[in-house]
Design an enzyme around this catalytic site. Structure first.
Site, PDB file in Angstrom:
ATOM      1  N   MET A 184      -0.084   1.059   5.131  1.00  0.00           N
ATOM      2  CA  MET A 184      -0.920   1.314   6.292  1.00  0.00           C
ATOM      3  C   MET A 184      -1.925   0.188   6.480  1.00  0.00           C
ATOM      4  O   MET A 184      -2.310  -0.472   5.524  1.00  0.00           O
ATOM      5  CB  MET A 184      -1.684   2.631   6.118  1.00  0.00           C
ATOM      6  CG  MET A 184      -0.835   3.880   6.168  1.00  0.00           C
ATOM      7  SD  MET A 184      -1.768   5.368   5.693  1.00  0.00           S
ATOM      8  CE  MET A 184      -3.183   5.258   6.789  1.00  0.00           C
ATOM      9  N   SER A 234       0.847  -1.194   0.000  1.00  0.00           N
ATOM     10  CA  SER A 234       0.000   0.000   0.000  1.00  0.00           C
ATOM     11  C   SER A 234       0.882   1.243   0.000  1.00  0.00           C
ATOM     12  O   SER A 234       1.572   1.502  -0.978  1.00  0.00           O
ATOM     13  CB  SER A 234      -0.950  -0.022   1.209  1.00  0.00           C
ATOM     14  OG  SER A 234      -1.855   1.043   1.149  1.00  0.00           O
ATOM     15  N   THR A 235       0.900   1.998   1.090  1.00  0.00           N
ATOM     16  CA  THR A 235       1.665   3.241   1.142  1.00  0.00           C
ATOM     17  C   THR A 235       3.143   2.979   0.880  1.00  0.00           C
ATOM     18  O   THR A 235       3.758   2.149   1.532  1.00  0.00           O
ATOM     19  CB  THR A 235       1.510   3.895   2.526  1.00  0.00           C
ATOM     20  OG1 THR A 235       0.128   3.935   2.866  1.00  0.00           O
ATOM     21  CG2 THR A 235       2.093   5.294   2.532  1.00  0.00           C
ATOM     22  N   HIS A 266      -2.847  -0.968  -3.219  1.00  0.00           N
ATOM     23  CA  HIS A 266      -4.021  -0.151  -2.930  1.00  0.00           C
ATOM     24  C   HIS A 266      -3.955   1.149  -3.722  1.00  0.00           C
ATOM     25  O   HIS A 266      -3.209   2.069  -3.390  1.00  0.00           O
ATOM     26  CB  HIS A 266      -4.094   0.162  -1.433  1.00  0.00           C
ATOM     27  CG  HIS A 266      -4.326  -1.025  -0.579  1.00  0.00           C
ATOM     28  ND1 HIS A 266      -3.919  -1.094   0.737  1.00  0.00           N
ATOM     29  CD2 HIS A 266      -4.910  -2.224  -0.842  1.00  0.00           C
ATOM     30  CE1 HIS A 266      -4.260  -2.267   1.247  1.00  0.00           C
ATOM     31  NE2 HIS A 266      -4.854  -2.973   0.306  1.00  0.00           N
ATOM     32  N   ASP A 270      -4.416  -5.036   6.057  1.00  0.00           N
ATOM     33  CA  ASP A 270      -4.830  -5.874   4.939  1.00  0.00           C
ATOM     34  C   ASP A 270      -3.707  -6.852   4.600  1.00  0.00           C
ATOM     35  O   ASP A 270      -2.549  -6.461   4.469  1.00  0.00           O
ATOM     36  CB  ASP A 270      -5.152  -4.991   3.719  1.00  0.00           C
ATOM     37  CG  ASP A 270      -5.828  -5.771   2.610  1.00  0.00           C
ATOM     38  OD1 ASP A 270      -6.488  -6.794   2.900  1.00  0.00           O
ATOM     39  OD2 ASP A 270      -5.718  -5.347   1.444  1.00  0.00           O
TER      40      ASP A 270
END
Length: 353
Positions: free
Chosen positions: A285, A165-166, A192, A288
């Site tokens: 973050m 993600s991030t 994401h 997940d």
């Protein structure tokens, strides 16, 4: 704890006003300044000393990319969150900003139907990122994990599934560009990102890598030496079809507030490939991927997690590590080598796991 100090930079007075009002309504945030373009922003940083900068991309006089480059030269560690439109040009600029050192990005709300829906989008998409980079949310040190037993009958690796993600675009570039053209397994990726961003990310990565990287399309047959990224707003799964495995996408409910979700992909990978799967959890973050990694381990597969030192945000990997699901914690620059090692050697000494 002192409030997180935020500088909002956007050429639209309506946007500056709305963001400032919403951020100021949060007791943990304080808007210490606003600026209509990059030149004003650079002058204000030294005056108001922000903890986080929210930076628009399209601005007159000095745009977001030029401003970001200047900020990185003058304030290399100041968190900058790009605030971009959900358009092709906005997505292209966002990916460039991330490569130039932006900490993260958030997309401007559009066509949400009401002012409250727009405000809620800002609260849910922007505020958590400000708090992460402003230091409000910290990850716990490794606790006493529940260790899953290591199976001695590790099978030949057949697939690698990556969740991120991030910080993901840059992390993926570091890992994927090290894979050789004759890679013997397919790569599946959940990053994401919203629609359009994932397609452009795939194109960008493919241009840097020896293996082709594409946005996934339902019905495609998995092939060795190819990588597929889940399309924005769609879950990605794999399904066995007689002698082949195919990709499938769908729009079931979000999981962990995400679509695509790493958990959704990993559950299907565990079901189809079992002990032949490696799950890789990179920077990001939230949590997940935690449940999906449990499924991978229960099926006899392997799990690798990025270490804290090289993660932009040690959220997703930390949950996996603290749950005792990671076979190994790996620095980003060593991840590709570790994956290749496990692909090439289907029987590893238990001490290495």
């Amino acid at each position: 704890m002192p409030k997180i100090r935020v500088l909002v930079v956007d050429d639209a007075v309506v946007v500056r006003s709305r963001i400032s009002k919403i951020l100021s309504s949060d007791p943990e945030l304080e808007v210490v300044g606003v600026a209509a373009n990059g030149r004003i922003a650079l002058a204000k940083i030294s005056q108001v000393n922000p903890d986080v900068v929210i930076l628009d991309i399209e601005m007159p006089e000095m745009d977001g990319l030029q401003t970001l480059s200047a900020i990185r030269q003058m304030y290399p560690h100041l968190p900058v969150i790009m605030y971009s439109t959900s358009t092709r040009s906005g997505a292209i600029a966002t990916l460039e900003a991330l490569s130039l050192g932006a900490s993260d990005y958030a997309t401007k709300p559009s066509n949400l139907g009401s002012i409250e829906a727009t405000n809620q989008h800002i609260r849910e998409d922007l505020i958590p990122k400000i708090k992460v980079f402003g230091g409000f949310f910290t990850t716990n040190a490794i606790t006493h994990p529940v260790v899953f037993p290591v199976r001695s009958d590790i099978e030949q690796v057949e697939v690698v599934a990556i969740g991120v993600s991030t910080g993901g675009p840059n992390a993926l570039a570091v890992v994927l560009r090290e894979f050789p053209a004759d890679l013997s397994v397919p790569i599946l990726i959940v990053q994401h990102m919203p629609p359009m961003f994932t397609k452009l990310l795939a194109e960008q990565l493919s241009s840097k890598c020896q293996i082709p990287v594409n946005e996934a399309v339902s019905g495609q047959i998995l092939e060795p030496g190819h990588a597929w990224i889940a399309p924005g707003d769609f879950h990605l799964i794999v399904q066995r079809d007689k002698t082949v495995v195919r990709l499938a996408t769908h729009q079931a409910l979000r999981e962990n507030s995400c679509r695509p979700s790493v958990d959704v992909l990993l559950r299907s990978v565990a079901q189809v490939y079992g002990a032949g799967a490696i799950a890789v959890i990179l920077t990001g973050m939230g949590q997940d991927g935690l449940h999906g990694c449990k499924c991978i381990r229960e099926a006899g597969g392997q799990v690798l997690a990025q270490d804290k030192a090289t993660s932009v945000v040690w959220g997703m990997p930390s949950f996996v590590v603290n749950a005792g699901l990671a076979n190994q914690i790996v620095p980003l620059n060593q991840m590709a080598d570790e994956i290749m090692h496990r692909i090439r050697f289907n029987q590893l000494p238990l001490s290495d796991l």
